[in-house]
Design a protein around this motif. Structure first.
Motif, PDB file in Angstrom:
ATOM      1  N   PHE A 129      -7.461  84.897  43.282  1.00 15.53           N
ATOM      2  CA  PHE A 129      -6.728  85.517  44.382  1.00 15.53           C
ATOM      3  C   PHE A 129      -7.751  85.953  45.416  1.00 15.53           C
ATOM      4  O   PHE A 129      -8.638  86.766  45.117  1.00 15.53           O
ATOM      5  N   ASP A 130      -7.635  85.413  46.616  1.00 18.60           N
ATOM      6  CA  ASP A 130      -8.629  85.681  47.661  1.00 18.60           C
ATOM      7  C   ASP A 130      -8.216  86.802  48.604  1.00 18.60           C
ATOM      8  O   ASP A 130      -8.840  87.001  49.647  1.00 18.60           O
ATOM      9  N   GLY A 131      -7.196  87.534  48.227  1.00 23.19           N
ATOM     10  CA  GLY A 131      -6.676  88.584  49.093  1.00 23.19           C
ATOM     11  C   GLY A 131      -5.474  88.160  49.883  1.00 23.19           C
ATOM     12  O   GLY A 131      -4.780  88.989  50.469  1.00 23.19           O
ATOM     13  N   VAL A 170      -1.852  95.197  47.191  1.00 26.29           N
ATOM     14  CA  VAL A 170      -1.131  93.932  47.175  1.00 26.29           C
ATOM     15  C   VAL A 170       0.100  94.099  46.285  1.00 26.29           C
ATOM     16  O   VAL A 170       0.000  94.571  45.151  1.00 26.29           O
ATOM     17  N   LYS A 171       1.237  93.714  46.815  1.00 22.44           N
ATOM     18  CA  LYS A 171       2.498  93.820  46.062  1.00 22.44           C
ATOM     19  C   LYS A 171       3.032  92.420  45.781  1.00 22.44           C
ATOM     20  O   LYS A 171       3.131  91.578  46.678  1.00 22.44           O
ATOM     21  N   ALA A 172       3.361  92.176  44.520  1.00 20.75           N
ATOM     22  CA  ALA A 172       4.011  90.932  44.111  1.00 20.75           C
ATOM     23  C   ALA A 172       5.491  91.211  43.917  1.00 20.75           C
ATOM     24  O   ALA A 172       5.869  92.158  43.217  1.00 20.75           O
ATOM     25  N   SER A 207       1.720  85.587  51.478  1.00 17.66           N
ATOM     26  CA  SER A 207       1.850  84.202  51.015  1.00 17.66           C
ATOM     27  C   SER A 207       2.929  84.109  49.958  1.00 17.66           C
ATOM     28  O   SER A 207       3.538  85.121  49.572  1.00 17.66           O
ATOM     29  N   GLU A 208       3.128  82.878  49.468  1.00 18.25           N
ATOM     30  CA  GLU A 208       4.062  82.614  48.373  1.00 18.25           C
ATOM     31  C   GLU A 208       3.364  81.765  47.315  1.00 18.25           C
ATOM     32  O   GLU A 208       2.425  81.033  47.607  1.00 18.25           O
ATOM     33  N   TYR A 262       2.584  90.641  49.347  1.00 11.41           N
ATOM     34  CA  TYR A 262       2.534  91.491  50.536  1.00 11.41           C
ATOM     35  C   TYR A 262       1.281  92.355  50.487  1.00 11.41           C
ATOM     36  O   TYR A 262       0.732  92.602  49.404  1.00 11.41           O
ATOM     37  N   LYS A 263       0.844  92.851  51.657  1.00 14.63           N
ATOM     38  CA  LYS A 263      -0.303  93.758  51.719  1.00 14.63           C
ATOM     39  C   LYS A 263       0.077  95.035  52.446  1.00 14.63           C
ATOM     40  O   LYS A 263       0.955  95.053  53.303  1.00 14.63           O
TER      41      LYS A 263
END
Length: 476
Positions: free
Chosen positions: A251-253, A172-174, A196-197, A184-185
């Motif tokens: 964080f649910d993924g 996961v990238k923030a 998501s945002e 992002y994944k």
């Protein structure tokens, strides 16, 4: 007041070069980047201008340490590409243990650096580079950028974490995008899909968001796991200019949700900004290791010592705790100075303070106000006041020497810890900085000062006890 050290004797060394903080003589540095631990070494990369002591021409500098106290400078890690995708801005790094990227060679896990590149036209994109020799040398990925700009002015500072879900595992990238974060994944660190945002109508929004860091932590009190999101903001800090806020939640993924809408600050001072955590450290679920840029964009280019500009805060632990029914972070200083052979020093009248030291003391909850005051022969003063009646801590650097660009300021923070208990305070003083940790880092204040002569005198309210000074000046 008890006078622990007489201000009459003064060291003649007026250099502002830090003794136990990371910096680079002759250069400008800012944000820590690409932090990871591998084979007994802590790796530190950082924003570097190789040509001047002001911001510009951003590359990634490099250093390594085995104890987070003494650092070995290394050759440049990532070079700016002004004719290509651009200058190398901030980001992180991960040790790809399972070689999900496919860059590994002969069972050696690759290190993947994730960073923003900004073109001469100021377009920001996300790129990667990989190392197969433990971070000594990096190769740029030929298919950069891995995430194109979605049409935003501010789109930068990627930080990656491994998400280990019940049904799926992936990276996961923030990435910050204006005043929010995009998640992002990816399964291979090369191809990314937006999830998501986060950030609308929550937290502080007085300036641009920067340097996100998302990671899980297990609470040492409850044994439960929560997710933490660090966000730096400039301007909009609690005492002006740059600062770092944090959120605790789940964080649910796909989505991050915060436990509440309260704005929480990792450090209430003026000089703890753009910090991130190390990847791949031991006990990483119980505590992360963190460092930040010890400066503020209000004056970073204008501090009085132009032999160098920019340093890092002391590395700190980040631990998840619970207080008054709500989760919070503790951020105590991490380095083990005892292992370096430092010793406690008992001072008597007629002796000067060292230029770099740790001061530890206890404050009685029975006293309404405690004052700790530093002085020098130029009648310059730096002070900390703990007012339990008003539940307020005040740090005054307004008469501490250099007073331009906002240094003539007094910092004030509300006390959040239990004032019925004894307060333990640790102050790490270096030639031009004070880092203050209250009750195991439940609250922190970091501030720069540039006195014209070293502070040599120290006065503390009479009721303070267990005063210990540890000399750290030999660590330069």
């Amino acid at each position: 007041m008890q006078n622990l050290v007489s201000p009459t004797l003064l060291s003649q060394n007026t250099s502002w070069d830090p003794h136990f903080h990371f910096y680079k003589l002759g250069h400008w540095i800012n944000d820590p980047n690409g932090l990871f631990y591998l084979n007994g070494k802590y790796h530190l990369f950082f924003q570097l201008n190789p040509d001047a002591t002001v911001w510009g021409n951003m590359h990634w500098g490099a250093a390594e340490s085995i104890d987070l106290i003494t650092w070995k400078h290394k050759p440049m890690a990532l070079y700016a590409e002004p004719e290509g995708l651009g200058y190398i801005f901030s980001g992180g790094a991960v040790v790809d243990i399972n070689n999900t990227s496919g860059f590994g060679i002969d069972d050696i896990p690759p290190v993947i650096a994730t960073f923003t590149q900004q073109s001469v036209q100021e377009e920001q994109v996300q790129s990667i580079a990989f190392s197969v020799d433990g971070g000594d040398n990096f190769t740029m990925f030929e298919q950069n950028p891995v995430i194109a700009n979605p049409g935003l002015k501010d789109f930068r500072d990627p930080k990656v974490v491994w998400f280990d879900g019940q049904d799926e595992q992936y990276w996961v990238k923030a990435v910050v995008a204006g005043q929010c974060v995009h998640f992002y994944k990816s399964t291979d660190l090369k191809k990314w899909t937006k999830l998501s945002e986060f950030g609308e109508n929550i937290g502080a929004h007085g300036g641009v968001w920067e340097c996100p860091d998302l990671f899980p932590l297990r609470c040492h009190k409850t044994g439960l796991e929560r997710w933490v999101l660090l966000i730096s903001i400039n301007p909009g800090g609690p005492n002006g200019g740059s600062a770092t806020q944090y959120f605790i939640g789940n964080f649910d993924g796909v989505e991050f949700t915060s436990q509440d809408k309260e704005t929480r600050w990792l450090d209430h001072g003026t000089d703890c900004y753009a910090g991130i955590t190390w990847d791949n450290t031991p006990n990483i679920l119980e505590e992360r290791l963190y460092t930040a840029w010890m400066s503020n964009w209000n004056y970073a280019n204008d501090t009085p010592d132009d032999r160098w500009r920019g340093a890092m805060t002391l590395p700190r632990k980040i631990k998840l705790s619970k207080s008054n029914g709500s989760y919070c972070l503790l951020t105590p200083a991490f380095p083990d100075f005892d292992a370096c052979g430092t010793q406690e020093v008992q001072f008597e009248s007629g002796h000067s303070l060292p230029q770099a030291y740790k001061l530890a003391l206890n404050v009685s909850p029975k006293e309404a106000e405690t004052n700790i005051v530093w002085t020098n022969e130029k009648d310059e003063v730096f002070s900390i006041s703990i007012n339990l009646a008003d539940k307020k801590i005040t740090v005054d650097r307004s008469q501490a020497g250099f007073s331009e660009k906002g240094f003539n300021s007094t910092l004030s923070i509300p006390i959040v810890f239990n004032t019925n208990d004894t307060i333990h305070l640790e102050v790490y003083a270096d030639t031009c900085s004070f880092e203050c940790f209250f009750n195991d880092g439940e609250q922190c204040i970091t501030t720069l000062v540039f006195p014209s002569l070293p502070f040599s005198g120290l006065d503390i309210s009479e009721h303070v006890n267990n005063v210990i000074i540890k000399n750290l000046e030999a660590l330069a």
